[in-house]
Every structure is written in structure tokens, then in C-alpha cells.
Design a protein around this motif. Structure first.
Motif, short mmCIF file in Angstrom:
data_model
loop_
_atom_site.label_atom_id
_atom_site.label_comp_id
_atom_site.label_asym_id
_atom_site.label_seq_id
_atom_site.Cartn_x
_atom_site.Cartn_y
_atom_site.Cartn_z
N ASP A 125 0.84 -1.21 0.00
CA ASP A 125 0.00 0.00 0.00
C ASP A 125 0.87 1.24 0.00
N TYR B 209 -6.09 6.48 4.44
CA TYR B 209 -7.03 5.64 3.69
C TYR B 209 -8.37 6.35 3.58
N SER C 60 -11.17 2.54 2.37
CA SER C 60 -10.27 1.37 2.41
C SER C 60 -9.17 1.40 1.36
N LYS C 61 -9.00 2.52 0.65
CA LYS C 61 -7.95 2.64 -0.35
C LYS C 61 -6.85 3.58 0.14
#
Length: 261
Positions: free
Chosen positions: A15, A56, A59-60
Motif C-alpha cells: 500500500d 485511507y 479502504s484505499k
């Protein structure tokens, strides 16, 4: 819009890389930069704890802030254990000016104040093309101020005590031939710019040997030369004054250093 901030961990490494690298072309220099950056992040996680926070939304991963203590920099002669360096912060362009960067810095500042380890947070504001909102402007909005007698982008957030004057890198000349690129593996674009530097050096002299030295993995030579910045280029034993971002002056200085030696 709800922003969630998380400290970097091993499970979030991909991420972390994706925030800066997802929209970039797949090239050997970027792949090498990602590999070295991951290794550096893992080392920092082992040795000092999380060197980054992630923002985030839905959720990204959409943003990050990267930081490390001055005492963790292995090539510095006399690091200040009370100084925390923020290397950079970035939020995806579509989500800038929506509170993500502010949430990231506030989370870091809360940690600093709670732990009480650092008296100041330092950063160099830089505004590369294509990155949206200027970092220098952002840091000043967060409460950073220009250091006394410092350049406009030499910024500091004082947690305890008084502002400090900047300590500029003054690397010493040595007796050697060829070119050396000293670098920190803290950015996935490191070798993209290293490639440009090497190409420019070889455009002046195609036969000159060029060596790259990772100062976090091999700090002794950088320490001997008194390098304190995250990047330094030597040509025929002399540290260069101009950077690749000043391309014409960078090339002219190379020409001078080669012709005078």
C-alpha cells in the motif's frame, strides 16, 4: 469524507509503495527504486519503528507521510537525537485539499508530543512538477516556519525550545578520478534521477567511470567526506554544487570539473 490514518507495518508495504508508484511507468529504474525502498522501509521498521503513516479513504491508500529520526541516519557524524525529519508527504491529486495531508501530519504530531522524544520536526519543502499542492505552502499551513538564516524551503516545527539555524552540507574534496553518486534509498524515484545524472555525466565524457553508493547501506565513505544531505555527486574528487534539477548548470559544472582535472 472520512480519513483513516494507519502506521506503516509489514502488511502495508505494498500500500505504501502504491501511493507513489501506482500511476508511474514500469521501468528498470523505478523497479530498482521500489526494491531498495522496500528494503529501507523494512530496515526502519526493525530498527526504529514505523517510518511512515498512510491515509485511507474507503479502504484505499490515498496518501502518506514519511519521517525518521536524525539519529537513525547512519552517515551523519553528529546527529541530533532530538530532531525528527519529515522527508515528504503526498496525497493523490484527486483527493488533495480534502484533509488527508492534515490528518497525516496531525497524527504524527500527536505521536511526537505524546512520546516526548523530539524537540523539533524539520523538513525541506520541495515542489516537483505534477505533484499538485506545493509542499512548502502546505507545511507552513501546518505551522512550520522558515529556519532563522535559512532558505525559504528550510522549515521547522518547534515542539520544545527555540528555532535552530540550518546546518548546510559542506562535503570535502578528495583525491580521486571518475564520478560517484551518493544517494539515499528513501524514494522510489531515486534511480530515475540517478540515471539522469549518469546520462548527463556520460554526455560530457562517455568513458568516465560512474559509481553509485547507497549511503544507508555503505555509510563510511559518505561520513568521511562529511556528506550530510541525502544526495551528493562527485566528479574527479570534487562535490558538485548544482543538482540535476538545474540541468544546464549541472552539465556546465561537470564540464568544468572534467576539463580542469
Amino acid at each position: 469524507m472520512k480519513v483513516r490514518v494507519e502506521n506503516l507495518s509489514e502488511r502495508l508495504l505494498d500500500d505504501r509503495i502504491s501511493v507513489c508508484g501506482e500511476d508511474q511507468p514500469d521501468s528498470p529504474s523505478i523497479r530498482r527504486g521500489i526494491e531498495e525502498k522496500k528494503h529501507w522501509l523494512q530496515r526502519m521498521l526493525r530498527e526504529q519503528g514505523p517510518p511512515s503513516k498512510l491515509a485511507y479513504v474507503d479502504s484505499k491508500p490515498v496518501g502518506h507521510i514519511q519521517f525518521y529520526s536524525e539519529s537513525s541516519i547512519p552517515y551523519l557524524e553528529n546527529p541530533d537525537p532530538k530532531t525528527l525529519h519529515v522527508m515528504c508527504s503526498f496525497v493523490r491529486l484527486a483527493l488533495q485539499n480534502k484533509g488527508c495531508g492534515t490528518a497525516l501530519f496531525k497524527s504524527l504530531l500527536e505521536d511526537v508530543k505524546r512520546e516526548g522524544r523530539f524537540d523539533r520536526i524539520e523538513t525541506l519543502g520541495f515542489d516537483p512538477p505534477g505533484c499538485g499542492f506545493p509542499q512548502t505552502t502546505f507545511w507552513k499551513k501546518m505551522g512550520f516556519q522558515q529556519k532563522p538564516d535559512g532558505l525559504p524551503n528550510e522549515l521547522e516545527y518547534v515542539v520544545n525550545g527555540e528555532p535552530t539555524t540550518p546546518q548546510h552540507s559542506q562535503p570535502r574534496s578528495v583525491d580521486e578520478r571518475g564520478a560517484k553518486i551518493f544517494y539515499a534509498p528513501t524514494c522510489i524515484y531515486t534511480h530515475h534521477f540517478n540515471d539522469k545524472m549518469e546520462e548527463t555525466i556520460r554526455s560530457v565524457n562517455a568513458e568516465i567511470p560512474v559509481e553509485r553508493i547507497n549511503m544507508w547501506e555503505n555509510p563510511d565513505e559518505a561520513k568521511t567526506r562529511r556528506i550530510t544531505s541525502s544526495s551528493c555527486v562527485y566528479v574527479n574528487g570534487h562535490p558538485m554544487k548544482h543538482s540535476i534539477f538545474e540541468l544546464e548548470n549541472f552539465k556546465k559544472e561537470i564540464q568544468t570539473l572534467i576539463s580542469d582535472s
